[in-house]
Write a protein that holds these residues in place. Structure first.
Motif, PDB file in Angstrom:
ATOM      1  N   CYS A  64       0.849   2.338   7.854  1.00 19.63           N
ATOM      2  CA  CYS A  64       1.156   3.287   6.685  1.00 19.63           C
ATOM      3  C   CYS A  64       1.456   4.189   7.813  1.00 19.63           C
ATOM      4  O   CYS A  64       2.498   4.827   7.162  1.00 19.63           O
ATOM      5  CB  CYS A  64       0.703   3.333   5.121  1.00 19.63           C
TER       6      CYS A  64
ATOM      7  N   VAL B 166      -3.692   6.006  -3.031  1.00 17.53           N
ATOM      8  CA  VAL B 166      -4.082   5.458  -2.320  1.00 17.53           C
ATOM      9  C   VAL B 166      -4.880   4.597  -2.798  1.00 17.53           C
ATOM     10  O   VAL B 166      -6.613   4.314  -2.935  1.00 17.53           O
ATOM     11  CB  VAL B 166      -5.523   6.157  -1.346  1.00 17.53           C
ATOM     12  N   ASN B 167      -4.381   2.653  -2.871  1.00 18.06           N
ATOM     13  CA  ASN B 167      -5.562   1.746  -3.542  1.00 18.06           C
ATOM     14  C   ASN B 167      -6.008   1.278  -2.075  1.00 18.06           C
ATOM     15  O   ASN B 167      -5.715   0.488  -1.716  1.00 18.06           O
ATOM     16  CB  ASN B 167      -4.336   0.798  -3.944  1.00 18.06           C
TER      17      ASN B 167
ATOM     18  N   ALA C 177       0.840  -7.136  -1.884  1.00 15.18           N
ATOM     19  CA  ALA C 177      -0.427  -7.155  -1.121  1.00 15.18           C
ATOM     20  C   ALA C 177      -0.885  -8.392  -0.698  1.00 15.18           C
ATOM     21  O   ALA C 177      -1.353 -10.244   0.236  1.00 15.18           O
ATOM     22  CB  ALA C 177      -1.364  -6.446  -1.661  1.00 15.18           C
TER      23      ALA C 177
ATOM     24  N   HIS D 219      -6.512  -2.722  -2.001  1.00 10.67           N
ATOM     25  CA  HIS D 219      -5.936  -3.055  -1.327  1.00 10.67           C
ATOM     26  C   HIS D 219      -6.056  -4.498  -0.594  1.00 10.67           C
ATOM     27  O   HIS D 219      -5.167  -5.519  -0.804  1.00 10.67           O
ATOM     28  CB  HIS D 219      -4.770  -2.453  -0.389  1.00 10.67           C
TER      29      HIS D 219
ATOM     30  N   GLU E 298      -6.480  -3.825   5.335  1.00  8.43           N
ATOM     31  CA  GLU E 298      -6.704  -2.733   4.454  1.00  8.43           C
ATOM     32  C   GLU E 298      -6.495  -1.603   5.563  1.00  8.43           C
ATOM     33  O   GLU E 298      -5.223  -0.834   5.227  1.00  8.43           O
ATOM     34  CB  GLU E 298      -7.795  -2.896   3.389  1.00  8.43           C
TER      35      GLU E 298
ATOM     36  N   SER F 293      -3.643  -1.926   7.541  1.00 12.14           N
ATOM     37  CA  SER F 293      -1.916  -1.617   6.589  1.00 12.14           C
ATOM     38  C   SER F 293      -2.541   0.056   6.155  1.00 12.14           C
ATOM     39  O   SER F 293      -1.370   0.586   6.575  1.00 12.14           O
ATOM     40  CB  SER F 293      -2.664  -1.476   5.271  1.00 12.14           C
TER      41      SER F 293
ATOM     42  N   THR G  39     -10.125   2.046  -7.829  1.00 11.71           N
ATOM     43  CA  THR G  39      -9.006   1.479  -6.736  1.00 11.71           C
ATOM     44  C   THR G  39     -10.353   0.550  -6.201  1.00 11.71           C
ATOM     45  O   THR G  39     -10.310  -0.524  -5.790  1.00 11.71           O
ATOM     46  CB  THR G  39      -8.462   1.913  -6.389  1.00 11.71           C
TER      47      THR G  39
ATOM     48  N   LEU H  75       0.679  -1.291   0.574  1.00 14.33           N
ATOM     49  CA  LEU H  75       0.349   0.129   0.124  1.00 14.33           C
ATOM     50  C   LEU H  75       1.406   1.182   0.653  1.00 14.33           C
ATOM     51  O   LEU H  75       0.461   1.972  -0.147  1.00 14.33           O
ATOM     52  CB  LEU H  75      -0.982  -0.377   1.539  1.00 14.33           C
ATOM     53  N   THR H  76       1.919   1.692   0.907  1.00 14.14           N
ATOM     54  CA  THR H  76       2.425   2.865   0.553  1.00 14.14           C
ATOM     55  C   THR H  76       3.975   2.662   0.169  1.00 14.14           C
ATOM     56  O   THR H  76       3.434   3.638  -0.730  1.00 14.14           O
ATOM     57  CB  THR H  76       2.802   2.091   1.890  1.00 14.14           C
TER      58      THR H  76
END
Lengths: 323, 438, 284, 236
Positions: free
Chosen positions: C227, C35-36, C198, C39, C220, C223, C99, C25-26
């Motif tokens: 992050c 920003v996914n 991921a 994820h 997520e 995460s 996303t 993610l980061t």
């Protein structure tokens, strides 16, 4: 004042909501009312979110926290303290606006992805706090005795009553969105959206304006929360602070047209209808989520300004009546 | 004036979008149709047919999809069996048939309320069955009661729904307050020296209700609750929590939540070799997939609403002085296997039972009049393959007071993990493993 | 005291896995400012990848990870082409939504194929006792794999030309183009790497806990927290953030009811964003 | 022989046109300069040639090939290197890494070691600070690094965008010394400068850009003598 009276965009917006909203009242069909309840609810959530997201350009993933907190305050007052739904909803709104003003003052210092992430954090922190707070039922939530509906002339009337209140709230929130958009204050917000630093240089008090916009966006979700859970008869943290609903709100705004008054209205209605259709359609039932995803992706890539935005760009004439 | 025309056009289009194509057609209340008599009733020329619409929502997507599917299949099997019998015959010769109507509620409350209203007002549902889970059922019950419809709830054990003053909502499942109390009884019976229990539960409506009840019950029985804590729904890593539990040195761990957290918890307790004598957790052990845990499943006790190896039978009904009705357990299990290819769990049985109870109530009422059916449900006191069914008619109207849980334990036989009923004594199929050997 | 020690070790071990989950993610955020939101769905996909290879082909889960790794890079590059590239110059919101749309598609199709029934990879590597601490084999291996992947990533990013090119594009895309780095290809590849991370972390998690197609959401959210702790866009920081989160989750239950863990986690999350948006490691 | 030609370029941002029918040509081995005041469109011209901005019309020909629509990295790969205004370093990476990144084009890779030695010889300071992050360098050092990074690409044509901007006078002289040295080595260069005086002094050929149009062109020594140039740009 005259400029508002003569603005066809104002009348169009009001009429669309009114015509659609009164529809169930004319047909007296409860099914239509239930469908419209959800639509109006999402219209209110989307168009209030649009004040922060569309006008100010801050991506708020935690909009639903206003709905959830408002729902909790209102429901608590109705179910535990025996209040009537109207004062309870107003009290909820007041509390949540205060919360938003304080919260906004703190987190609106952040920009871009940082702000977006912080709003997720706020929603989750509040939700998990409520889960642990036994005074409001903790994880179990609260329930309302069925006899409470007798105060409104029985359960059936209570449902209609809640619906009419919601219709008024929806109208008010769309009008708020309109007035913010067309006011000098709203122009300031648009300037912040385009370039916040430049806006500051131009003398727009950005921190204050953003906070006010944030607080304004909290007024109506709080009331909607109270009405929704009043109608539901129970409240649980998981239902009140569902992050997914915030994201759906953003999707609706994008669908209809980001930063326009009419966009969230059209977007919320279309999205709700579409999901309803996909859910009950035998063809898409199993794949409805994936199908909605594909559709969303196509819209973002090919019609990034949303339905209303596209109409405005495509037919400049429409601009005058489609705010 | 060109602007005006444009304005009106746009208004029209937008209004159309917002209202959609919602049909304003008022649905006529379903009239008793003198429809084509089914071929099965040809020998009774004066037979009138009546079709009742039975509505419910199923969670085809979202977190309850699995349990809900089983429940739905149970309902559908009941319907099929009824159709095979040629419908439900009343004494005046009317043959009652059912038409099932259901939608996907996505495991969310907004949908539940929207769809139940649609079921009642548009599809003309006469009778309702609840969705799966206490939360969704609470939302559906409000609607049912608002329209004065009878709703049989299954897959929903929460007690609180029945304290809201509802008049026509009836529960099939043993309520949460009695879900795990049997585990306390079992512990006391197996080991009079056991003193300390840890009650740990998922922070959800259902599990919290169960946990509070079992804590009160355990204390009443003279046990010491050394730890009473809830964990966040969706927890996957229980290690830190298990460390804490170990530090409290309980004899037994009682609690849990739903399938996912429960099976995770059991797996990690096993891996950590937590030194306790008994582990009893909600929901998960009763689900067949629990066997996927292998050795970690062995010894874990779980309450079950129903087991295919349970001993409810016409004989046991007679012994208890109750009327028996419906298929035997063997008939239900073989019918289900034939239809879906695998053995039914209690969610499926609960679905079937909900239909069966409705069928029985209509039979008792000898009428399709809602008031008469309500009266019949209030008076119902029968034994079916699912167990004893009787509803509270007092303050907690509709609460299940007849049905009891059975407690199963996963045991190892010939290298395979199998489920055995170990409590209550009367129903047991094997001796319990106690204390746990780890 | 024993509890403290046991929880400390448990927290650290799981922390490595959390850190790995956040790394993808980061990384993606760092390189392309995206920003996914898919994820979590990708993590779930990784879980199912390893699970299907295990149940279908009887492949050892750790070997399965290797295949998932390759598939992850390919899938990520395809996703980049569909959902990221056309929107890279648009407003921030559009990649968030695209996303998210991808996540809807993955979860929608996944639910249809696998239902939301929890799955479990039955693998037990025993455990060993060190004083008051009992180490579960699967967790030790998972932590080791996480460390291995993270080290591999570090070496790749700092020692290889492609890795350095990724960092160059992340740092200044125009300048990277000017020195002859094909930035679009690099972006696509970075998205592939992020997706791979991921999915691999998902595969690892699948060896530890039961999971379903919806399980990604939890990781997520974790995460995001990680992050922010480690500094958005900083893959090395993510590992540290993961360890901190693991420790928090390990130690909080020792001192207060376990239900308060998320309250503290998310409050801390918001506070850190406010006070030190560049993460605990980063300069202000 | 003309190694790089811009023919009738027009471009701009959004709806705002900045370049109007600009044509320039670079002769191999010579130092060409484009001078003009602030806002004349010099940077836009370079960005358009490089492909960072898409031209509205016109053509860019490099080494006999039409490269108008190639992305910047393809042009860099062919040997057309721009040292951008404001240096545009990889601030988060070390000095050495910046230089290594400079050698990204395939044609520069084999010569990396050789070029690195050359850069370190030209700028001994960079060698000292090899492992320092580029963002921590002083302004002068950053300009050196930007130039060094350009050299690492083994350019056929090296284009400078305002290299003297923001540098102390002493450093500017040092910088122009190096440009002269590169010229002596036979490098083809395009120098875009606001410092008209210096630029004209070192160049062979000059263009004067004003409000997006080429107003004057000619041998640098001739242009330097023109009255309008003297008045407008040299302040004499």
């Amino acid at each position: 004042m005259m400029r508002y009276v003569r603005d066809p965009a104002l009348w169009l917006t009001t009429l669309v909501v009114l015509v659609a909203g009164v529809w169930p009242l004319i047909t007296r069909s409860a099914t239509t009312r239930e469908d419209m309840f959800l639509i109006l609810m999402f219209v209110t959530l989307a168009s209030s979110l649009n004040i922060v997201l569309g006008y100010t350009g801050y991506v708020n993933f935690g909009h639903i926290v206003f709905f959830g907190l408002g729902g909790y305050i209102g429901f608590y007052l109705i179910a535990e303290k025996g209040w009537h739904v109207i004062p309870a909803a107003l009290a909820a709104s007041l509390g949540v606006v205060l919360f938003a003003a304080i919260l906004g003052g703190i987190i609106l210092r952040l920009r871009g992805a940082y702000f977006a992430l912080a709003t997720i954090g706020v929603n989750e922190a509040v939700r998990s706090f409520i889960v642990n707070w036994d005074a409001v039922g903790g994880a179990v939530g609260m329930e309302m005795n069925f006899s409470r509906y007798q105060d409104y002339g029985g359960p059936m009337n209570a449902l209609w009553f809640a619906y009419i209140l919601l219709l008024i709230v929806t109208l008010a929130s769309v009008l708020l969105s309109y007035f913010v958009r067309t006011s000098k204050f709203g122009l300031g917000l648009l300037a912040i959206r385009e370039d916040e630093d430049a806006a500051l240089v131009l003398g727009i008090p950005a921190p204050k304006a953003k906070t006010i916009a944030f607080a304004l966006s909290a007024i109506f979700p709080a009331i909607v929360g109270t009405l929704f859970f009043f109608k539901n008869g129970n409240i649980e943290p998981g239902d009140a602070f569902r992050l997914h609903m915030s994201v759906e709100g953003i999707v609706m705004i994008m669908l209809g047209g980001y930063g326009t008054v009419m966009g969230p209205v059209v977007g919320a209605a279309t999205y709700e209808r579409l999901r309803g259709f996909l859910l009950t359609s035998p063809l898409f039932k199993n794949l409805q989520l994936a199908f909605a995803g594909v559709l969303l992706l196509l819209i973002i890539i090919f019609v990034p300004s949303g339905v209303v935005g596209w109409l405005r760009n495509r037919f400049p004439k429409v601009r005058r009546i489609l705010a | 004036m060109k602007g005006m025309r444009l304005f009106v056009t746009v208004l029209f289009i937008l209004a159309l979008i917002v209202t959609g194509c919602s049909k304003a057609t008022p649905t006529p209340a379903p009239q008793p149709t003198k429809a084509e008599a089914a071929p099965a009733q040809q020998q009774a020329p004066e037979a009138k047919a009546k079709t009742l619409v039975l509505g419910f929502t199923a969670s085809q997507t979202g977190k309850y999809a699995k349990e809900s599917k089983e429940q739905t299949q149970g309902i559908q099997l009941w319907l099929k069996d009824l159709e095979k019998k040629g419908g439900l015959k009343l004494s005046d010769g009317t043959v009652v048939n059912f038409k099932v109507k259901y939608y996907d509620d996505e495991s969310t409350k907004e949908r539940v309320q929207q769809l139940y209203t649609k079921l009642i007002t548009e599809d003309g549902a006469d009778l309702l069955i609840s969705p799966y889970s206490s939360g969704l059922t609470a939302a559906a019950a409000v609607i049912a009661e608002q329209y004065g419809k009878i709703m049989i709830t299954t897959g929903a054990a929460s007690d609180s729904i029945y304290k809201q003053g509802y008049k026509r909502v009836y529960q099939i499942y043993t309520p949460a307050s009695r879900y795990l109390t049997g585990a306390v009884d079992a512990l006391k019976a197996w080991d009079p020296n056991a003193k300390k229990v840890a009650v740990v539960y998922e922070k959800s409506k259902f599990a919290t209700g169960v946990a509070k009840a079992v804590k009160a019950y355990a204390e009443k029985q003279g046990l010491e609750v050394v730890l009473f804590e809830g964990y966040e729904a969706g927890t996957t890593d229980f290690n830190p929590f298990i460390n804490k539990i170990e530090a409290a040195k309980p004899d037994a761990i009682i609690g849990g939540g739903h399938f996912q957290d429960g099976s995770t918890f059991a797996k990690q307790l096993y891996e950590k070799k937590t030194p306790v004598k008994m582990v009893a957790i909600l929901v998960a052990p009763a689900v067949p997939e629990f066997a996927e845990l292998g050795d970690a499943a062995v010894g874990v006790i779980g309450p079950s609403q129903w087991e295919s190896i349970a001993k409810y039978s016409p004989e046991s009904a007679k012994a208890a002085g109750l009327t028996w009705c419906g298929p035997t357990i063997e008939e239900f299990v073989s019918g289900y296997k034939e239809a879906y290819g695998y053995e039914p769990g209690y969610h499926a049985a609960g679905g079937y039972a909900a239909g069966l109870v409705l069928e029985r109530a209509i039979k008792m009422a000898d009428s399709t009049d809602p008031d008469a059916i309500t009266k019949a449900l209030d008076a119902m006191d029968v034994m079916i393959f699912f167990g004893h069914i009787k509803f509270d008619t007092g303050e907690a109207h509709g609460l299940q007071i007849g049905h009891d849980m059975v407690y199963l334990q996963w045991q190892k036989k010939d290298g395979k993990v199998v489920r055995e009923i170990v409590w209550p004594e009367a129903a047991k199929t094997a001796d319990a493993i106690y204390p746990l050997e780890r | 005291m024993d509890v403290l020690l046991a929880s400390l070790v448990d927290g650290l071990l799981i922390g490595f896995v959390y850190g790995l989950a956040a790394m993808g993610l980061t990384l993606i955020f760092g390189v392309m400012d995206v920003v996914n939101l898919s994820h979590g769905a990708l993590i779930a996909l990784g879980m199912f990848g390893v699970y299907l290879l295990f149940t279908g082909l009887g492949l050892n889960p750790y070997l399965g990870l290797l295949i998932v790794l390759v598939l992850g890079i390919i899938l990520g590059m395809i996703l980049y082409a569909i959902a990221i590239h056309p929107l890279l110059d648009g407003p921030h919101l559009s990649t968030l939504l695209s996303t998210f749309a991808v996540s809807m598609i993955i979860i929608g199709v996944g639910t249809m194929l696998f239902t939301s029934t929890p799955r479990n990879i039955d693998i037990n590597l025993g455990s060993m006792v060190l004083g008051p601490v009992r180490l579960q084999g699967t967790r030790v291996v998972a932590a080791l794999v996480a460390i291995l992947v993270a080290t591999g990533l570090y070496i790749f990013m700092y020692r290889t030309h492609v890795g350095k090119s990724i960092r160059a594009v992340a740092n200044n895309r125009d300048a990277a183009e000017l020195v002859g780095i094909p930035s679009v290809r690099i972006l696509a590849f970075s998205f592939g790497l992020g997706t791979m991370l991921a999915m691999v972390s998902g595969g690892l998690i699948a060896t530890l806990f039961p999971f379903s197609i919806l399980s990604g959401g939890t990781y997520e959210l974790k995460s995001f927290v990680i992050c922010v702790l480690g500094g958005l866009g900083n893959p090395t920081g993510a590992l540290l953030g993961g360890l901190i989160l693991g420790l928090i989750e390990g130690l909080i239950p020792v001192f207060m009811p376990v239900g308060w863990t998320p309250v503290i986690e998310f409050t801390l999350f918001v506070l850190i964003i406010l006070i030190r948006p560049s993460g605990i490691l980063g300069a202000r | 022989m003309m190694i790089l030609e811009a023919q009738h370029l027009s471009s701009g941002y959004g709806e705002l046109q900045i370049l109007w029918d600009v044509s320039i040509a670079l002769q191999q081995g010579r130092l060409t300069t484009v001078v003009g005041s602030n806002g004349a469109g010099k940077t836009t011209m370079l960005r358009t040639i490089m492909g960072l901005i898409k031209p509205w019309s016109g053509k860019v020909v490099f080494d006999g090939q039409d490269v108008t629509h190639l992305p910047p990295h393809k042009k860099a790969e062919m040997g057309l290197i721009l040292i951008p205004e404001g240096r545009q370093l990889f601030t988060e990476m070390t000095v050495l890494e910046n230089l290594e990144m400079g050698a990204s084009p395939a044609r520069a890779r084999p010569k990396m070691k050789e070029n690195l030695e050359k850069v370190f010889e030209l700028f001994p300071r960079l060698k000292e600070r090899m492992h320092q992050k580029a963002g921590t360098l002083s302004g002068g050092e950053q300009q050196m690094l930007a130039l060094g990074r350009g050299i690492m690409a083994d350019p056929i044509v090296l284009m400078f965008d305002e290299p003297s901007l923001g540098l102390a006078p002493l450093l500017v002289i040092e910088l122009f010394d190096i440009i002269k040295r590169l010229k002596a080595e036979g490098m083809t260069m395009l120098l875009v400068e606001q410092n008209v005086h210096l630029a004209l002094a070192v160049s062979d050929y000059a263009y004067v850009l004003s409000e997006g149009r080429i107003e004057i062109e000619g041998e640098a020594s001739v242009v330097r003598q023109m009255d309008e140039v003297r008045e407008a740009y040299l302040g004499i």
